[in-house]
Write a protein that holds these residues in place. Structure first.
Motif, PDB file in Angstrom:
ATOM      1  N   LEU A   1       0.842  -1.195   0.000  1.00  0.00           N
ATOM      2  CA  LEU A   1       0.000   0.000   0.000  1.00  0.00           C
ATOM      3  C   LEU A   1       0.878   1.245   0.000  1.00  0.00           C
ATOM      4  O   LEU A   1       1.707   1.428   0.898  1.00  0.00           O
ATOM      5  CB  LEU A   1      -0.906  -0.025   1.229  1.00  0.00           C
ATOM      6  N   ILE A   2       0.687   2.102  -1.005  1.00  0.00           N
ATOM      7  CA  ILE A   2       1.485   3.317  -1.147  1.00  0.00           C
ATOM      8  C   ILE A   2       0.551   4.510  -1.123  1.00  0.00           C
ATOM      9  O   ILE A   2      -0.331   4.642  -1.974  1.00  0.00           O
ATOM     10  CB  ILE A   2       2.296   3.310  -2.460  1.00  0.00           C
ATOM     11  N   GLY A   3       0.741   5.390  -0.147  1.00  0.00           N
ATOM     12  CA  GLY A   3      -0.047   6.609  -0.074  1.00  0.00           C
ATOM     13  C   GLY A   3       0.840   7.821  -0.210  1.00  0.00           C
ATOM     14  O   GLY A   3       1.976   7.826   0.266  1.00  0.00           O
ATOM     15  N   HIS A   4       0.331   8.850  -0.881  1.00  0.00           N
ATOM     16  CA  HIS A   4       1.055  10.115  -1.003  1.00  0.00           C
ATOM     17  C   HIS A   4       0.231  11.219  -0.359  1.00  0.00           C
ATOM     18  O   HIS A   4      -0.959  11.353  -0.619  1.00  0.00           O
ATOM     19  CB  HIS A   4       1.303  10.459  -2.471  1.00  0.00           C
ATOM     20  N   SER A   5       0.870  12.013   0.508  1.00  0.00           N
ATOM     21  CA  SER A   5       0.240  13.165   1.144  1.00  0.00           C
ATOM     22  C   SER A   5      -1.043  12.720   1.855  1.00  0.00           C
ATOM     23  O   SER A   5      -0.986  11.858   2.724  1.00  0.00           O
ATOM     24  CB  SER A   5       0.001  14.256   0.096  1.00  0.00           C
ATOM     25  N   MET A   6      -2.211  13.299   1.521  1.00  0.00           N
ATOM     26  CA  MET A   6      -3.450  12.863   2.166  1.00  0.00           C
ATOM     27  C   MET A   6      -3.661  11.364   2.017  1.00  0.00           C
ATOM     28  O   MET A   6      -4.263  10.709   2.890  1.00  0.00           O
ATOM     29  CB  MET A   6      -4.649  13.617   1.589  1.00  0.00           C
ATOM     30  N   GLY A   7      -3.178  10.794   0.915  1.00  0.00           N
ATOM     31  CA  GLY A   7      -3.295   9.348   0.718  1.00  0.00           C
ATOM     32  C   GLY A   7      -2.611   8.550   1.803  1.00  0.00           C
ATOM     33  O   GLY A   7      -2.984   7.396   2.062  1.00  0.00           O
ATOM     34  N   THR A   8      -1.595   9.132   2.483  1.00  0.00           N
ATOM     35  CA  THR A   8      -0.956   8.432   3.598  1.00  0.00           C
ATOM     36  C   THR A   8      -1.904   8.318   4.786  1.00  0.00           C
ATOM     37  O   THR A   8      -1.814   7.366   5.560  1.00  0.00           O
ATOM     38  CB  THR A   8       0.336   9.139   4.051  1.00  0.00           C
ATOM     39  N   GLN A   9      -2.799   9.287   4.935  1.00  0.00           N
ATOM     40  CA  GLN A   9      -3.762   9.222   6.030  1.00  0.00           C
ATOM     41  C   GLN A   9      -4.756   8.084   5.801  1.00  0.00           C
ATOM     42  O   GLN A   9      -5.081   7.333   6.727  1.00  0.00           O
ATOM     43  CB  GLN A   9      -4.479  10.567   6.160  1.00  0.00           C
ATOM     44  N   VAL A  10      -5.227   7.972   4.568  1.00  0.00           N
ATOM     45  CA  VAL A  10      -6.117   6.860   4.229  1.00  0.00           C
ATOM     46  C   VAL A  10      -5.367   5.531   4.373  1.00  0.00           C
ATOM     47  O   VAL A  10      -5.886   4.563   4.944  1.00  0.00           O
ATOM     48  CB  VAL A  10      -6.656   7.024   2.797  1.00  0.00           C
ATOM     49  N   ALA A  11      -4.138   5.492   3.873  1.00  0.00           N
ATOM     50  CA  ALA A  11      -3.343   4.261   3.937  1.00  0.00           C
ATOM     51  C   ALA A  11      -3.073   3.852   5.381  1.00  0.00           C
ATOM     52  O   ALA A  11      -3.133   2.660   5.722  1.00  0.00           O
ATOM     53  CB  ALA A  11      -2.034   4.449   3.181  1.00  0.00           C
ATOM     54  N   SER A  12      -2.762   4.811   6.224  1.00  0.00           N
ATOM     55  CA  SER A  12      -2.485   4.501   7.636  1.00  0.00           C
ATOM     56  C   SER A  12      -3.715   3.936   8.322  1.00  0.00           C
ATOM     57  O   SER A  12      -3.627   2.975   9.101  1.00  0.00           O
ATOM     58  CB  SER A  12      -2.004   5.760   8.361  1.00  0.00           C
ATOM     59  N   GLU A  13      -4.878   4.529   8.042  1.00  0.00           N
ATOM     60  CA  GLU A  13      -6.109   4.008   8.632  1.00  0.00           C
ATOM     61  C   GLU A  13      -6.422   2.608   8.108  1.00  0.00           C
ATOM     62  O   GLU A  13      -6.849   1.736   8.861  1.00  0.00           O
ATOM     63  CB  GLU A  13      -7.277   4.949   8.336  1.00  0.00           C
TER      64      GLU A  13
END
Length: 259
Positions: A101-113
């Motif tokens: 799972l790779i998230g960028h910026s706000m996508g890291t918040q979704v990925a972390s959850e």
């Protein structure tokens, strides 16, 4: 700007769950499966360069989250937690997991959850330019940091970012509110997946102090900086970020079933 209709390309498909829809585009094949989540105001197209590189290593799925890119607006703006649950439902329904799972910026918040709430679905986690720094969790500081970060940025970054922000539509204020109200630091200690935190060495949105806090908060995390890059490092030139991602994933290849 009117939102584009859902695409008819066979490599692109939509998925709906609990009143919200995402759009996913697939390239490559086999394992690992890389799942890419974009930042606020952006869409899956910003990952074109990165997806092309990672597709040499496995299957790549880049997502338009609800209300971004070609994904329709939900009736209500989703929280980061609800967005994570939507992506988790997509992973389960598509039988993709566990994913890188790779998230960028706000996508890291979704990925972390997603990693915290649905640990069985995440094999490895990569957080690129994680947000939001808890010392600047207000709109004015975030905008100020972003403006400084974009000053003198590559025209390609400005063009792609500006185009996607326009496509994000009139509900961007509500989406920003959902991003800023989220507390990713509550999810970090619950993440079991080995994690790589990547930061552009010149990123003014995500200061080194915050990224080190993120690494310290996740039980199994490591930190890497990409020299000469800013917040949008994977848009301007994704090669160095991709190299570090592939190296990180390669460390776990021997442990993957079927390797």
């Amino acid at each position: 700007m009117p939102r584009s209709p859902l695409p008819t390309d066979p490599s692109v498909h939509s998925f709906s769950h609990a009143g919200a829809t995402l759009v996913a585009e697939e390239t490559g094949g086999g394992r690992p499966v890389f799942l890419l989540l974009h930042g606020i105001g952006l869409g899956r197209n910003v990952f074109d360069g990165l997806a092309g590189i990672l597709a040499r290593q496995g299957r790549v799925i880049a997502v338009d989250l609800p209300g971004y890119g070609s994904a329709p607006e939900p009736e209500r703006t989703l929280t980061m937690e609800r967005t994570a649950d939507l992506v988790a439902a997509f992973v389960r329904a598509s039988r993709l997991g566990p994913v890188v799972l790779i998230g960028h910026s706000m996508g890291t918040q979704v990925a972390s959850e997603l990693a915290a709430r649905h640990p069985a679905l995440v094999e490895l986690l990569i957080l690129v330019a994680p947000t939001v720094d808890k010392r600047a969790r207000r709109l004015a500081p975030q905008l100020g940091r972003l403006v400084r970060d974009l000053a003198g940025e590559n025209p390609l970054v400005l063009y792609r970012g500006g185009r996607e922000y326009l496509r994000a539509g009139p509900n961007l204020r509500g989406k920003t509110r959902a991003m800023l109200s989220h507390r990713p630091e509550l999810a970090y200690p619950r993440i079991a997946a080995p994690t790589l935190v990547l930061r552009g060495a010149e990123d003014r949105v995500c200061p080194p102090r915050w990224c080190r806090f993120v690494v310290a908060s996740i039980p199994d995390a490591r930190y890497s900086q990409v020299p000469g890059h800013r917040h949008e490092t994977m848009i301007r030139d994704p090669r160095e970020a991709a190299r570090r991602i592939v190296a990180f994933v390669g460390r776990f290849d021997a442990e993957r079933p079927g390797s």
